[in-house]
Write a protein that holds these residues in place. Structure first.
Motif, PDB file in Angstrom:
ATOM      1  N   LYS A 180       0.849  -1.173   0.000  1.00  0.00           N
ATOM      2  CA  LYS A 180       0.000   0.000   0.000  1.00  0.00           C
ATOM      3  C   LYS A 180       0.896   1.238   0.000  1.00  0.00           C
ATOM      4  O   LYS A 180       1.974   1.227   0.581  1.00  0.00           O
ATOM      5  CB  LYS A 180      -0.835  -0.009   1.281  1.00  0.00           C
ATOM      6  N   THR A 190       0.804   5.932  -0.765  1.00  0.00           N
ATOM      7  CA  THR A 190      -0.034   7.122  -0.852  1.00  0.00           C
ATOM      8  C   THR A 190       0.116   7.784  -2.217  1.00  0.00           C
ATOM      9  O   THR A 190       1.122   7.613  -2.901  1.00  0.00           O
ATOM     10  CB  THR A 190       0.367   8.154   0.226  1.00  0.00           C
ATOM     11  N   LYS A 191      -0.887   8.559  -2.573  1.00  0.00           N
ATOM     12  CA  LYS A 191      -0.853   9.306  -3.827  1.00  0.00           C
ATOM     13  C   LYS A 191       0.315  10.285  -3.827  1.00  0.00           C
ATOM     14  O   LYS A 191       1.011  10.429  -4.832  1.00  0.00           O
ATOM     15  CB  LYS A 191      -2.175  10.049  -4.026  1.00  0.00           C
ATOM     16  N   THR A 213     -14.360  -3.730  -9.179  1.00  0.00           N
ATOM     17  CA  THR A 213     -13.142  -3.056  -8.735  1.00  0.00           C
ATOM     18  C   THR A 213     -12.223  -2.849  -9.936  1.00  0.00           C
ATOM     19  O   THR A 213     -11.997  -3.779 -10.709  1.00  0.00           O
ATOM     20  CB  THR A 213     -12.424  -3.911  -7.663  1.00  0.00           C
ATOM     21  N   LEU A 265      -7.689   3.577  -3.500  1.00  0.00           N
ATOM     22  CA  LEU A 265      -8.424   3.288  -2.269  1.00  0.00           C
ATOM     23  C   LEU A 265      -8.930   4.606  -1.677  1.00  0.00           C
ATOM     24  O   LEU A 265      -8.751   5.659  -2.267  1.00  0.00           O
ATOM     25  CB  LEU A 265      -7.506   2.578  -1.264  1.00  0.00           C
ATOM     26  N   ASP A 266      -9.521   4.547  -0.507  1.00  0.00           N
ATOM     27  CA  ASP A 266      -9.997   5.760   0.153  1.00  0.00           C
ATOM     28  C   ASP A 266      -8.829   6.588   0.680  1.00  0.00           C
ATOM     29  O   ASP A 266      -7.726   6.077   0.921  1.00  0.00           O
ATOM     30  CB  ASP A 266     -10.930   5.387   1.315  1.00  0.00           C
ATOM     31  N   ASN A 267      -9.073   7.867   0.905  1.00  0.00           N
ATOM     32  CA  ASN A 267      -8.113   8.803   1.514  1.00  0.00           C
ATOM     33  C   ASN A 267      -6.786   8.883   0.768  1.00  0.00           C
ATOM     34  O   ASN A 267      -5.726   8.985   1.395  1.00  0.00           O
ATOM     35  CB  ASN A 267      -7.864   8.427   2.992  1.00  0.00           C
ATOM     36  N   ASP A 268      -6.829   8.866  -0.558  1.00  0.00           N
ATOM     37  CA  ASP A 268      -5.627   8.994  -1.400  1.00  0.00           C
ATOM     38  C   ASP A 268      -4.593   7.903  -1.170  1.00  0.00           C
ATOM     39  O   ASP A 268      -3.398   8.122  -1.347  1.00  0.00           O
ATOM     40  CB  ASP A 268      -4.991  10.386  -1.245  1.00  0.00           C
ATOM     41  N   TYR A 269      -5.047   6.732  -0.762  1.00  0.00           N
ATOM     42  CA  TYR A 269      -4.156   5.567  -0.671  1.00  0.00           C
ATOM     43  C   TYR A 269      -4.325   4.723  -1.919  1.00  0.00           C
ATOM     44  O   TYR A 269      -5.354   4.768  -2.593  1.00  0.00           O
ATOM     45  CB  TYR A 269      -4.477   4.716   0.572  1.00  0.00           C
ATOM     46  N   TYR A 270      -3.303   3.946  -2.221  1.00  0.00           N
ATOM     47  CA  TYR A 270      -3.330   3.047  -3.373  1.00  0.00           C
ATOM     48  C   TYR A 270      -2.804   1.688  -2.962  1.00  0.00           C
ATOM     49  O   TYR A 270      -1.777   1.602  -2.274  1.00  0.00           O
ATOM     50  CB  TYR A 270      -2.465   3.598  -4.522  1.00  0.00           C
TER      51      TYR A 270
END
Length: 116
Positions: free
Chosen positions: A65, A67-68, A91, A104-109
Motif C-alpha cells: 500500500k 499514498t498518492k 473493482t 483506495l480511500d483517503n488517497d491511498y493506493y
C-alpha cells in the motif's frame, strides 16, 4: 526519363525502381517523415517505463500500500497505463505492464503485481 533523388536532387543511377541516390538520402528522407510520430511514441513509452519503475520500486514484494503523494513525489503520471482490469464486483485496477495499482480511500493506493 532521368529520375532524381527526392532528398538531394542528384541523378539516380542503377535499378529502374530505385528511389534514392544513396542509403544516406533514403534514411534522411524517412527520418524526416517519421520524426513527429516517433517522438510522440518515444515520449509515451518513456512515461510508461518511468511509471513501471516507480511501481516496481514501491512494490518489491508484489503487494503493498502507498499514498498518492508518494507516487506523485517520485514523478508518477496517472494518465499513462497499459491496461485496465475490472473484477467481477467492479473493482478497477490500472496496470503498467505487470505492475498495477488500485485507488483506495483517503488517497491511498494498493499496489499489486500480476503473475506472468
Amino acid at each position: 526519363m532521368e529520375k532524381t533523388c527526392p532528398e538531394c536532387g542528384n541523378k539516380i543511377i542503377g535499378r529502374i525502381d530505385k528511389k534514392f541516390c544513396s542509403d544516406y538520402c533514403r534514411n534522411a528522407h524517412n527520418n524526416k517523415i517519421n520524426k513527429d510520430s516517433k517522438n510522440l511514441i518515444r515520449n509515451i513509452n518513456n512515461r510508461l517505463r518511468k511509471n513501471w519503475r516507480i511501481l516496481e520500486e514501491l512494490n518489491p514484494d508484489g503487494k503493498t500500500k502507498t499514498t498518492k503523494s508518494k507516487l506523485i513525489g517520485k514523478g508518477f503520471d496517472f494518465n499513462y497505463f497499459t491496461s485496465i482490469y475490472t473484477t467481477k464486483v467492479g473493482t478497477v485496477y490500472y496496470f503498467c505492464y505487470d505492475q498495477g495499482y488500485l485507488p483506495l480511500d483517503n488517497d491511498y493506493y494498493a499496489l499489486v503485481k500480476r503473475d506472468s
